[in-house]
Design a protein around this motif. Structure first.
Motif, mmCIF file in Angstrom:
data_model
loop_
_atom_site.group_PDB
_atom_site.id
_atom_site.type_symbol
_atom_site.label_atom_id
_atom_site.label_comp_id
_atom_site.label_asym_id
_atom_site.label_seq_id
_atom_site.Cartn_x
_atom_site.Cartn_y
_atom_site.Cartn_z
ATOM 1 N N UNK A 24 6.626 -27.882 -29.784
ATOM 2 C CA UNK A 24 5.890 -28.310 -30.982
ATOM 3 C C UNK A 24 5.034 -27.162 -31.502
ATOM 4 N N UNK A 25 5.146 -26.887 -32.803
ATOM 5 C CA UNK A 25 4.305 -25.835 -33.392
ATOM 6 C C UNK A 25 2.857 -26.304 -33.512
ATOM 7 N N UNK A 26 1.939 -25.368 -33.621
ATOM 8 C CA UNK A 26 0.513 -25.681 -33.739
ATOM 9 C C UNK A 26 0.230 -26.689 -34.841
ATOM 10 N N UNK A 27 0.918 -26.552 -35.988
ATOM 11 C CA UNK A 27 0.633 -27.408 -37.148
ATOM 12 C C UNK A 27 0.952 -28.879 -36.890
ATOM 13 N N UNK A 34 6.896 -30.280 -24.832
ATOM 14 C CA UNK A 34 6.559 -31.683 -24.607
ATOM 15 C C UNK A 34 7.859 -32.495 -24.675
ATOM 16 N N UNK A 35 7.870 -33.657 -24.068
ATOM 17 C CA UNK A 35 9.026 -34.551 -24.175
ATOM 18 C C UNK A 35 8.969 -35.297 -25.507
ATOM 19 N N UNK A 101 12.912 -32.293 -36.523
ATOM 20 C CA UNK A 101 11.684 -32.371 -37.315
ATOM 21 C C UNK A 101 10.397 -32.030 -36.563
ATOM 22 N N UNK A 102 10.396 -32.155 -35.237
ATOM 23 C CA UNK A 102 9.149 -31.995 -34.483
ATOM 24 C C UNK A 102 9.040 -30.659 -33.757
#
Length: 164
Positions: A24-27, A34-35, A101-102
């Motif tokens: 997951x990117x910071x934004x 992560x799962x 997307x995530x």
């Protein structure tokens, strides 16, 4: 002041000795590996929320899915209870999304997963997905003081694994 309940899922997808994680990117919040998981929509069941979130975030349709435990965070100053219902899926069908997307998706060995950058709470929870039985982790948190006020950490083993 009324209490706010937020319900989320997390589903570890396992294929033999590998697990599927997303970076997951910071934004997006909660950066690092992560799962898959996310918010449970009303009125869907919690397990159906987990299955839907995996499909939306990865493209996979999980089949053999087992409840592994609950992790919750309570913040009395905000009257907030944030609950995450955790699952392990050991079979699936479909193909990974080309543009998830995530965040970027990665199959990684269970052995190497904890070497990846991830949130401390996820690293703490990670091994519990693969242990026998279920777990319950509950933390009362004071965000203003950045302090844990109380915690409950329990594991419940299945009776078939208890030696007499």
């Amino acid at each position: 002041m009324s209490i706010t309940y937020k319900m989320y899922t997390m589903c570890m997808v396992q294929d033999k000795d590998k697990v599927l994680l997303m970076n997951r990117p910071d934004k997006m919040g909660f950066p690092g590996y992560i799962a898959p998981g996310g918010k449970v929509d009303f009125p869907e069941s919690i397990v159906n929320g987990a299955i839907r979130e995996v499909r939306e975030e990865t493209g996979l349709i999980v089949k053999d899915i087992v409840y592994k435990g609950l992790e919750e965070f309570c913040d009395p100053s905000k009257q907030l209870r944030y609950m995450v219902f955790n699952y392990l899926a050991t079979s699936f069908e479909g193909q990974l999304l080309e543009n998830p997307p995530e965040g970027e998706l990665l199959w990684v060995s269970k052995e190497d997963a904890l070497k990846l950058p991830m949130q401390d709470w996820f690293a703490r929870r990670f091994p519990l997905f693969f242990e026998d039985g279920t777990f319950e982790l509950s933390y009362v948190w004071d965000e203003n003081r950045d302090q844990t006020l109380d915690k409950t950490e329990r594991q419940y083993r299945s009776k078939s694994s208890i030696s007499l």
